[in-house]
Design a protein around this motif. Structure first.
Motif, PDB file in Angstrom:
ATOM      1  N   VAL A  83       0.855  -1.189   0.000  1.00  0.00           N
ATOM      2  CA  VAL A  83       0.000   0.000   0.000  1.00  0.00           C
ATOM      3  C   VAL A  83       0.889   1.237   0.000  1.00  0.00           C
ATOM      4  O   VAL A  83       1.895   1.293   0.713  1.00  0.00           O
ATOM      5  N   VAL A  84       0.520   2.224  -0.806  1.00  0.00           N
ATOM      6  CA  VAL A  84       1.177   3.531  -0.786  1.00  0.00           C
ATOM      7  C   VAL A  84       0.162   4.546  -0.288  1.00  0.00           C
ATOM      8  O   VAL A  84      -0.935   4.668  -0.847  1.00  0.00           O
ATOM      9  N   ILE A  85       0.505   5.265   0.783  1.00  0.00           N
ATOM     10  CA  ILE A  85      -0.364   6.324   1.285  1.00  0.00           C
ATOM     11  C   ILE A  85       0.382   7.644   1.196  1.00  0.00           C
ATOM     12  O   ILE A  85       1.543   7.732   1.600  1.00  0.00           O
ATOM     13  N   ALA A  86      -0.253   8.639   0.619  1.00  0.00           N
ATOM     14  CA  ALA A  86       0.379   9.940   0.442  1.00  0.00           C
ATOM     15  C   ALA A  86      -0.451  11.016   1.127  1.00  0.00           C
ATOM     16  O   ALA A  86      -1.680  10.987   1.078  1.00  0.00           O
ATOM     17  N   ILE A  87       0.248  11.950   1.760  1.00  0.00           N
ATOM     18  CA  ILE A  87      -0.392  13.144   2.310  1.00  0.00           C
ATOM     19  C   ILE A  87       0.185  14.306   1.511  1.00  0.00           C
ATOM     20  O   ILE A  87       1.358  14.651   1.651  1.00  0.00           O
ATOM     21  N   ALA A  88      -0.631  14.855   0.620  1.00  0.00           N
ATOM     22  CA  ALA A  88      -0.126  15.865  -0.310  1.00  0.00           C
ATOM     23  C   ALA A  88      -1.283  16.569  -0.983  1.00  0.00           C
ATOM     24  O   ALA A  88      -2.408  16.056  -1.010  1.00  0.00           O
ATOM     25  N   ASP A  89      -1.000  17.743  -1.550  1.00  0.00           N
ATOM     26  CA  ASP A  89      -2.042  18.398  -2.326  1.00  0.00           C
ATOM     27  C   ASP A  89      -2.129  17.765  -3.706  1.00  0.00           C
ATOM     28  O   ASP A  89      -1.296  16.929  -4.080  1.00  0.00           O
ATOM     29  N   ALA A  90      -3.141  18.163  -4.454  1.00  0.00           N
ATOM     30  CA  ALA A  90      -3.459  17.473  -5.704  1.00  0.00           C
ATOM     31  C   ALA A  90      -2.460  17.733  -6.818  1.00  0.00           C
ATOM     32  O   ALA A  90      -2.480  17.020  -7.826  1.00  0.00           O
ATOM     33  N   VAL A  91      -1.591  18.722  -6.670  1.00  0.00           N
ATOM     34  CA  VAL A  91      -0.660  19.063  -7.750  1.00  0.00           C
ATOM     35  C   VAL A  91       0.766  18.612  -7.449  1.00  0.00           C
ATOM     36  O   VAL A  91       1.674  18.923  -8.223  1.00  0.00           O
ATOM     37  N   ASP A  92       0.981  17.893  -6.362  1.00  0.00           N
ATOM     38  CA  ASP A  92       2.334  17.434  -6.032  1.00  0.00           C
ATOM     39  C   ASP A  92       2.839  16.492  -7.124  1.00  0.00           C
ATOM     40  O   ASP A  92       2.269  15.424  -7.353  1.00  0.00           O
TER      41      ASP A  92
END
Length: 236
Positions: A83-92
């Protein structure tokens, strides 16, 4: 605070993501955590799962990925079933690239963020706060989401029957068939073939229909052939 951030739609998204996450962990997955602009969030969500705050809850394998070459680091770290989980805005840019490639790696994706949303289908599960306030990443909203994700994942573990996915018995199954699988080129072998990574592993495919390819290119694979190229914004 929960009632103002987590509405009915986000509650359903959290429940679905938690069930998927519990099933992946039960099958042996590692969760890889990314937050290119907010590194403490990647470290925090990893610690949340590895070192549970409630006595008796199981420790789950989670690792924060960091560094300047995040796509390359993820590529060599993520295994099929992870699983890959990212905390980021939509344009990263890094997160967008990793989310596009994850199906070729066989990974499930979860994207946490706020403000403008990613495109539909950008991740398997999108947990989004519809608030454009740039201060939100520092106010605890994201921490609330991944803490709820952790808590609900353990709720799923308390019901073992939820963790088993029925085997596919259909003669033709859209999940198991060789229909339009995403592949990432590992290396061009000659002018007409390449080694490609897909969710099923590494395989050699013919490339005569798409022309010369390079390492890192994304292609659609069917019946042992690369049938089309996949652009930056249409990998899903």
């Amino acid at each position: 605070m929960v009632s103002t951030i987590v509405d009915h739609g986000l509650s359903e998204d959290l429940a679905a993501a938690s069930l998927t996450l519990a099933r992946r962990f039960a099958a042996g997955a590692t969760m890889w955590c990314l937050a290119p602009s907010w590194l403490p969030h990647a470290q925090h969500v990893a610690v949340e799962f590895v070192h549970p705050v409630i006595v008796g809850k199981r420790a789950l394998p989670a690792v924060a990925l960091t560094g300047p070459d995040l796509v390359d680091v993820a590529r060599v770290s993520v295994r099929s079933g992870d699983v890959v989980i990212a905390i980021a805005d939509a344009v990263d840019a890094d997160v967008r690239s990793i989310m596009r490639r994850a199906p070729a790696w066989g990974a499930t994706t979860i994207w946490i963020g706020s403000g403008a949303r990613p495109n539909d289908g950008a991740a398997d599960h999108v947990l989004w706060i519809d608030d454009a306030d740039p201060r939100l990443p520092a106010t605890g909203g994201f921490v609330l989401l991944y803490h709820l994700l952790w808590e609900l994942t353990h709720v799923c573990f308390e019901h073992p029957g939820l963790l088993t996915v029925a085997a596919c018995t259909d003669e033709v199954c859209v999940t198991c068939s060789d229909e339009g699988r995403l592949g990432e080129v590992l290396a061009a072998l000659d002018g007409t073939s390449a080694r490609v990574r897909t969710a099923n592993g590494s395989e050699t495919v013919e490339t005569v229909l798409v022309g010369p390819v390079s390492a890192g290119d994304l292609v659609l694979v069917h019946a042992g052939m690369a049938i089309s190229r996949v652009g930056e914004d249409d990998a899903r």
